[in-house]
Design an enzyme around this catalytic site. Structure first.
Site, PDB file in Angstrom:
ATOM      1  N   TYR A 169      -8.269   7.062 -11.063  1.00 20.51           N
ATOM      2  CA  TYR A 169      -6.850   6.801 -11.283  1.00 20.51           C
ATOM      3  C   TYR A 169      -6.632   5.492 -12.025  1.00 20.51           C
ATOM      4  O   TYR A 169      -7.237   4.480 -11.696  1.00 20.51           O
ATOM      5  CB  TYR A 169      -6.109   6.733  -9.944  1.00 20.51           C
ATOM      6  CG  TYR A 169      -5.906   8.088  -9.303  1.00 20.51           C
ATOM      7  CD1 TYR A 169      -5.074   9.038  -9.876  1.00 20.51           C
ATOM      8  CD2 TYR A 169      -6.550   8.403  -8.114  1.00 20.51           C
ATOM      9  CE1 TYR A 169      -4.891  10.271  -9.288  1.00 20.51           C
ATOM     10  CE2 TYR A 169      -6.363   9.638  -7.505  1.00 20.51           C
ATOM     11  CZ  TYR A 169      -5.531  10.575  -8.104  1.00 20.51           C
ATOM     12  OH  TYR A 169      -5.356  11.791  -7.513  1.00 20.51           O
ATOM     13  N   ARG A 224       3.285 -12.524  22.305  1.00 16.96           N
ATOM     14  CA  ARG A 224       3.357 -11.067  22.285  1.00 16.96           C
ATOM     15  C   ARG A 224       3.943 -10.607  23.611  1.00 16.96           C
ATOM     16  O   ARG A 224       5.144 -10.503  23.748  1.00 16.96           O
ATOM     17  CB  ARG A 224       1.956 -10.476  22.028  1.00 16.96           C
ATOM     18  CG  ARG A 224       1.946  -8.982  21.827  1.00 16.96           C
ATOM     19  CD  ARG A 224       0.593  -8.468  21.332  1.00 16.96           C
ATOM     20  NE  ARG A 224      -0.486  -8.652  22.293  1.00 16.96           N
ATOM     21  CZ  ARG A 224      -1.738  -8.236  22.095  1.00 16.96           C
ATOM     22  NH1 ARG A 224      -2.062  -7.620  20.972  1.00 16.96           N
ATOM     23  NH2 ARG A 224      -2.663  -8.442  22.999  1.00 16.96           N
ATOM     24  N   MET A 249      -8.136   9.997  -2.380  1.00 15.34           N
ATOM     25  CA  MET A 249      -7.907  10.450  -1.015  1.00 15.34           C
ATOM     26  C   MET A 249      -9.168  11.003  -0.357  1.00 15.34           C
ATOM     27  O   MET A 249      -9.481  10.706   0.779  1.00 15.34           O
ATOM     28  CB  MET A 249      -6.800  11.508  -1.006  1.00 15.34           C
ATOM     29  CG  MET A 249      -6.192  11.724   0.363  1.00 15.34           C
ATOM     30  SD  MET A 249      -4.864  12.933   0.348  1.00 15.34           S
ATOM     31  CE  MET A 249      -3.543  12.057  -0.465  1.00 15.34           C
ATOM     32  N   LYS A 272      -9.569   0.381  24.585  1.00 17.01           N
ATOM     33  CA  LYS A 272      -8.292   0.871  24.046  1.00 17.01           C
ATOM     34  C   LYS A 272      -8.512   1.558  22.693  1.00 17.01           C
ATOM     35  O   LYS A 272      -9.565   1.364  22.061  1.00 17.01           O
ATOM     36  CB  LYS A 272      -7.317  -0.304  23.893  1.00 17.01           C
ATOM     37  CG  LYS A 272      -7.775  -1.346  22.892  1.00 17.01           C
ATOM     38  CD  LYS A 272      -6.921  -2.604  22.953  1.00 17.01           C
ATOM     39  CE  LYS A 272      -7.420  -3.646  21.974  1.00 17.01           C
ATOM     40  NZ  LYS A 272      -6.933  -4.995  22.295  1.00 17.01           N
TER      41      LYS A 272
END
Ligand SMILES: *Cc1c(COP(=O)(O)O)cnc(C)c1O
Length: 361
Positions: free
Chosen positions: A248, A129, A296, A37
């Site tokens: 940052y 689930r 990023m 998957k």
């Protein structure tokens, strides 16, 4: 101009070796389904399916019809099971592609029955689930449904062999599946559940993580071969002085003259923002710490302690390797290694190390 994209290398022979490891951990009568998957956990559906079918894997689990169709285009003689269940739109696709939905509700079983579609029945035994509950199985039996090809459930706590939920789910599974035709094959466990013992294996195990080199059950020694390596290029090297900060919000401040390396990998490529200031990468075999926040497209590493001639612009820096498996990055990012594979695989250039010729049966 050479590419500065990070590369996820996938060792296809190691995936085959891991399939054989699982083979050796279960009885020869137990079938192994490969779980592919989410694009084979990010590693590439077609390549992984092809590699496994070459060594005799005959059954696969995918997430949805779209993935099932991709697998069917690639290999004709295998069973393809679809975890998302039976979708009524485009119901012909199942029959045409010989695709097997995993039915998760009584309504899906009824639709499979009335449309004469082979299906797998999922039972809810405590995962919370998907799947039919005990009362739903009981009332379904009265409507004389088509019998499933396989009845399955899924363990919630198999990563911890001592967790009592494992036994509880197994006992519920045995009780609920006994309400069906007795010859119906059964499947309970995924990778980690294999090590709970042969009484958990039933007729089929569904293996994802272990094929991709993850050791979810913490087996010691780890029998699974590493499958992936994540490398990115060093694109800049600079000196910064004591007291200067990096990135940052200035979360790293140099306490000495520091040789700073900038690497072309950021959170866009699946290097989690959370690893800031603690994950170690590897440059020419030397550990190099990530310093400052991950941005990023880039991150910074500390090259101060490695020989200057090894840290050259254009050099590869490894973030996942034989010595630093996906588990290490996952821990540092407060997640699971499966998420590391899925995210890096989906966003990095993938390169495949093919199976050496002559090694295939
Ligand atoms: C993902 C999944 C698996 C495979 O799990 P691994 O732990 O990666 O081996 C098996 N069964 C079901 C129902 C799944 O969703």
């Amino acid at each position: 101009m050479r590419s500065c994209e990070p590369v996820l290398s996938v060792d296809l022979a190691a995936i085959q070796a891991n399939f054989q490891v699982v083979r050796s951990l279960v009885a020869s009568t137990v079938e192994i389904s490969a779980v592919v998957k989410s694009d084979a956990y990010g590693l590439g559906l077609e390549r992984v399916v092809g590699t496994l079918s070459d060594i005799g894997c005959r059954s696969f689990f995918v997430a949805n019809v779209k993935e099932a169709i991709r697998v069917r285009r690639h290999v004709t003689q295998v069973d393809i099971n679809i975890l998302e269940g039976l979708r009524k739109v485009g119901i012909d696709a199942y029959r045409q592609g010989r695709l097997i939905p995993v039915c998760n509700t009584p309504a899906e079983v009824c639709a499979a029955t009335s449309n004469k579609i082979a299906y797998v029945l999922n039972l809810e035994t405590g995962f919370g689930r998907l799947g039919l509950r005990l009362d739903e199985v009981r009332s379904l039996i009265h409507s004389k449904p088509r019998m499933p090809e396989l009845v399955m459930s899924h363990l919630a706590c198999a990563d911890d062999a001592t967790n009592p939920c494992n036994r509880l789910q197994k006992d519920r599974f045995v009780g609920m599946s006994a309400m069906l035709v007795p010859s119906t094959p059964r499947s309970l466990v995924a990778s980690a559940g294999v090590s709970l013992g042969s009484d958990y294996h039933f007729d089929r195990v569904r293996i994802g993580s272990a094929l991709y080199g993850l050791n979810n059950a913490h087996l010691d020694p780890n029998p699974f071969k590493p499958v992936v390596r994540l490398s990115a290029r060093l694109i800049n090297i600079r000196q910064i002085h004591r007291g200067e900060s990096v990135g940052y919000m200035g979360t790293f401040m140099a306490d000495r003259l520091t040789c700073l390396g900038i690497v072309a990998i950021g959170y866009r490529h699946g290097l989690a923002w959370q690893v800031a200031n603690h994950l170690s990468a590897e440059c020419a075999g030397w550990p190099v710490r990530i310093i400052g926040r991950v941005s990023m497209e880039y991150c910074a590493i500390d090259l101060t302690d490695i020989p200057a001639k090894l840290a050259r612009i254009g050099a590869w820096v490894d973030f996942i390797s034989v010595t630093a498996p996906p588990e290490v990055m996952a821990r540092s990012a407060a997640t699971v290694p499966q998420e590391v594979l899925v995210r890096t695989g989906a966003s990095c250039t993938r390169r495949y190390r093919p199976v050496p010729s002559g090694q295939q049966p």
